[in-house]
Design a protein around this motif. Structure first.
Motif, PDB file in Angstrom:
ATOM      1  N   ASN A  94      -4.265  13.494  -6.700  1.00  0.00           N
ATOM      2  CA  ASN A  94      -5.559  13.427  -6.036  1.00  0.00           C
ATOM      3  C   ASN A  94      -5.997  11.967  -5.919  1.00  0.00           C
ATOM      4  OD1 ASN A  94      -7.911  14.160  -4.820  1.00  0.00           O
ATOM      5  ND2 ASN A  94      -8.940  14.726  -6.707  1.00  0.00           N
ATOM      6  N   VAL A  95      -5.173  11.167  -5.272  1.00  0.00           N
ATOM      7  CA  VAL A  95      -5.473   9.761  -5.002  1.00  0.00           C
ATOM      8  C   VAL A  95      -5.312   9.562  -3.506  1.00  0.00           C
ATOM      9  CG1 VAL A  95      -4.743   7.376  -5.389  1.00  0.00           C
ATOM     10  CG2 VAL A  95      -4.686   9.005  -7.270  1.00  0.00           C
ATOM     11  N   ASP A  96      -6.348   9.018  -2.862  1.00  0.00           N
ATOM     12  CA  ASP A  96      -6.270   8.833  -1.417  1.00  0.00           C
ATOM     13  C   ASP A  96      -5.278   7.743  -1.035  1.00  0.00           C
ATOM     14  OD1 ASP A  96      -8.122  10.834  -1.010  1.00  0.00           O
ATOM     15  OD2 ASP A  96      -9.810   9.462  -0.941  1.00  0.00           O
ATOM     16  N   HIS A  97      -5.318   6.631  -1.742  1.00  0.00           N
ATOM     17  CA  HIS A  97      -4.398   5.521  -1.488  1.00  0.00           C
ATOM     18  C   HIS A  97      -4.148   4.804  -2.799  1.00  0.00           C
ATOM     19  CE1 HIS A  97      -4.989   5.664   2.904  1.00  0.00           C
ATOM     20  NE2 HIS A  97      -6.245   5.959   2.609  1.00  0.00           N
ATOM     21  N   ALA A  98      -3.037   4.112  -2.876  1.00  0.00           N
ATOM     22  CA  ALA A  98      -2.744   3.234  -4.002  1.00  0.00           C
ATOM     23  C   ALA A  98      -2.312   1.898  -3.420  1.00  0.00           C
ATOM     24  CB  ALA A  98      -1.643   3.813  -4.886  1.00  0.00           C
ATOM     25  N   LEU A  99      -2.637   0.828  -4.133  1.00  0.00           N
ATOM     26  CA  LEU A  99      -2.287  -0.521  -3.686  1.00  0.00           C
ATOM     27  C   LEU A  99      -1.772  -1.288  -4.884  1.00  0.00           C
ATOM     28  CD1 LEU A  99      -2.511  -2.536  -1.229  1.00  0.00           C
ATOM     29  CD2 LEU A  99      -4.631  -3.295  -2.297  1.00  0.00           C
ATOM     30  N   VAL A 100      -0.584  -1.868  -4.748  1.00  0.00           N
ATOM     31  CA  VAL A 100      -0.006  -2.695  -5.796  1.00  0.00           C
ATOM     32  C   VAL A 100       0.107  -4.104  -5.250  1.00  0.00           C
ATOM     33  CG1 VAL A 100       2.000  -3.090  -7.275  1.00  0.00           C
ATOM     34  CG2 VAL A 100       1.279  -0.749  -6.750  1.00  0.00           C
ATOM     35  N   GLY A 101      -0.400  -5.071  -5.988  1.00  0.00           N
ATOM     36  CA  GLY A 101      -0.354  -6.451  -5.537  1.00  0.00           C
ATOM     37  C   GLY A 101      -0.406  -7.412  -6.699  1.00  0.00           C
ATOM     38  N   PRO A 102      -0.525  -8.696  -6.401  1.00  0.00           N
ATOM     39  CA  PRO A 102      -0.561  -9.709  -7.447  1.00  0.00           C
ATOM     40  C   PRO A 102      -1.683  -9.494  -8.465  1.00  0.00           C
ATOM     41  CG  PRO A 102      -0.290 -10.728  -5.301  1.00  0.00           C
ATOM     42  CD  PRO A 102      -0.553  -9.271  -5.063  1.00  0.00           C
ATOM     43  N   GLY A 103      -2.768  -8.858  -8.046  1.00  0.00           N
ATOM     44  CA  GLY A 103      -3.902  -8.633  -8.946  1.00  0.00           C
ATOM     45  C   GLY A 103      -3.810  -7.360  -9.759  1.00  0.00           C
ATOM     46  N   GLY A 104      -2.775  -6.546  -9.541  1.00  0.00           N
ATOM     47  CA  GLY A 104      -2.621  -5.311 -10.297  1.00  0.00           C
ATOM     48  C   GLY A 104      -2.417  -4.116  -9.395  1.00  0.00           C
ATOM     49  N   MET A 105      -2.647  -2.948  -9.968  1.00  0.00           N
ATOM     50  CA  MET A 105      -2.502  -1.696  -9.229  1.00  0.00           C
ATOM     51  C   MET A 105      -3.879  -1.060  -9.103  1.00  0.00           C
ATOM     52  SD  MET A 105      -0.130   1.548 -10.069  1.00  0.00           S
ATOM     53  CE  MET A 105      -0.240   3.029  -9.104  1.00  0.00           C
ATOM     54  N   PHE A 106      -4.189  -0.563  -7.902  1.00  0.00           N
ATOM     55  CA  PHE A 106      -5.492   0.006  -7.631  1.00  0.00           C
ATOM     56  C   PHE A 106      -5.343   1.394  -7.036  1.00  0.00           C
ATOM     57  CE2 PHE A 106      -5.672  -4.546  -7.343  1.00  0.00           C
ATOM     58  CZ  PHE A 106      -6.801  -4.874  -8.075  1.00  0.00           C
ATOM     59  N   ALA A 107      -6.108   2.339  -7.552  1.00  0.00           N
ATOM     60  CA  ALA A 107      -6.216   3.671  -6.962  1.00  0.00           C
ATOM     61  C   ALA A 107      -7.477   3.657  -6.116  1.00  0.00           C
ATOM     62  CB  ALA A 107      -6.304   4.735  -8.047  1.00  0.00           C
ATOM     63  N   GLY A 141     -23.100  -3.699  -0.354  1.00  0.00           N
ATOM     64  CA  GLY A 141     -22.160  -3.119  -1.301  1.00  0.00           C
ATOM     65  C   GLY A 141     -21.261  -2.057  -0.698  1.00  0.00           C
ATOM     66  N   GLY A 142     -21.291  -1.877   0.594  1.00  0.00           N
ATOM     67  CA  GLY A 142     -20.460  -0.851   1.210  1.00  0.00           C
ATOM     68  C   GLY A 142     -19.314  -1.439   1.992  1.00  0.00           C
ATOM     69  N   GLY A 143     -18.101  -1.141   1.590  1.00  0.00           N
ATOM     70  CA  GLY A 143     -16.921  -1.514   2.360  1.00  0.00           C
ATOM     71  C   GLY A 143     -16.619  -2.981   2.404  1.00  0.00           C
ATOM     72  N   GLY A 144     -16.839  -3.689   1.317  1.00  0.00           N
ATOM     73  CA  GLY A 144     -16.640  -5.132   1.310  1.00  0.00           C
ATOM     74  C   GLY A 144     -15.218  -5.575   1.112  1.00  0.00           C
ATOM     75  N   GLY A 145     -14.274  -4.682   0.998  1.00  0.00           N
ATOM     76  CA  GLY A 145     -12.885  -5.071   0.789  1.00  0.00           C
ATOM     77  C   GLY A 145     -12.404  -4.586  -0.559  1.00  0.00           C
ATOM     78  N   ALA A 146     -11.186  -4.951  -0.921  1.00  0.00           N
ATOM     79  CA  ALA A 146     -10.618  -4.518  -2.189  1.00  0.00           C
ATOM     80  C   ALA A 146     -11.493  -4.984  -3.333  1.00  0.00           C
ATOM     81  CB  ALA A 146      -9.196  -5.064  -2.338  1.00  0.00           C
ATOM     82  N   PRO A 163       0.824  -1.209   0.000  1.00  0.00           N
ATOM     83  CA  PRO A 163       0.000   0.000   0.000  1.00  0.00           C
ATOM     84  C   PRO A 163       0.856   1.256   0.000  1.00  0.00           C
ATOM     85  CG  PRO A 163       0.070  -0.943   2.196  1.00  0.00           C
ATOM     86  CD  PRO A 163       0.879  -1.846   1.303  1.00  0.00           C
ATOM     87  N   PHE A 164       0.356   2.295  -0.652  1.00  0.00           N
ATOM     88  CA  PHE A 164       1.018   3.593  -0.667  1.00  0.00           C
ATOM     89  C   PHE A 164       0.068   4.604  -0.047  1.00  0.00           C
ATOM     90  CE2 PHE A 164       3.031   1.162  -3.975  1.00  0.00           C
ATOM     91  CZ  PHE A 164       4.369   1.472  -3.817  1.00  0.00           C
ATOM     92  N   PRO A 165       0.551   5.406   0.887  1.00  0.00           N
ATOM     93  CA  PRO A 165      -0.303   6.397   1.564  1.00  0.00           C
ATOM     94  C   PRO A 165      -0.649   7.555   0.639  1.00  0.00           C
ATOM     95  CG  PRO A 165       1.954   6.668   2.249  1.00  0.00           C
ATOM     96  CD  PRO A 165       1.924   5.448   1.359  1.00  0.00           C
ATOM     97  N   PRO A 166      -1.580   8.386   1.086  1.00  0.00           N
ATOM     98  CA  PRO A 166      -1.928   9.567   0.285  1.00  0.00           C
ATOM     99  C   PRO A 166      -0.710  10.441   0.042  1.00  0.00           C
ATOM    100  CG  PRO A 166      -3.423   9.320   2.150  1.00  0.00           C
ATOM    101  CD  PRO A 166      -2.334   8.315   2.328  1.00  0.00           C
TER     102      PRO A 166
END
Length: 85
Positions: A39-52, A67-72, A31-34
């Protein structure tokens, strides 16, 4: 002073998301912090790709299955992607 409520709530929400993203390190994610440059709150890089990740904090807790807050990926499990499986 009434304007500080949503600001403080937003800061708390971003911190909580950051703590939860840190837990994904065990699954090989980084994970990468803000940052101030983007203008990205967090970024996550993992086996499944990169997520903003955009954090939206609301005053009510989401119920399971709404549908609220179910995880990545919003699918209830880390690494799941929208429309996958």
């Amino acid at each position: 002073m009434a304007q500080l409520g949503p600001l403080v709530q937003g800061i708390r929400g971003e911190r909580e998301v950051g703590r939860r993203l840190e837990d994904l390190r065990a699954l090989g994610c980084v994970p990468f912090p803000p940052g101030e440059e983007f203008n990205v709150d967090h970024a996550l890089v993992g086996p499944g790709g990169m997520f903003a990740i955009e954090t939206k904090t609301i005053s009510k807790r989401a119920s399971p299955g709404t549908g609220g807050g179910g995880g990545a990926g919003g699918r209830g499990r880390p690494g799941a992607r929208a429309g996958a499986g």
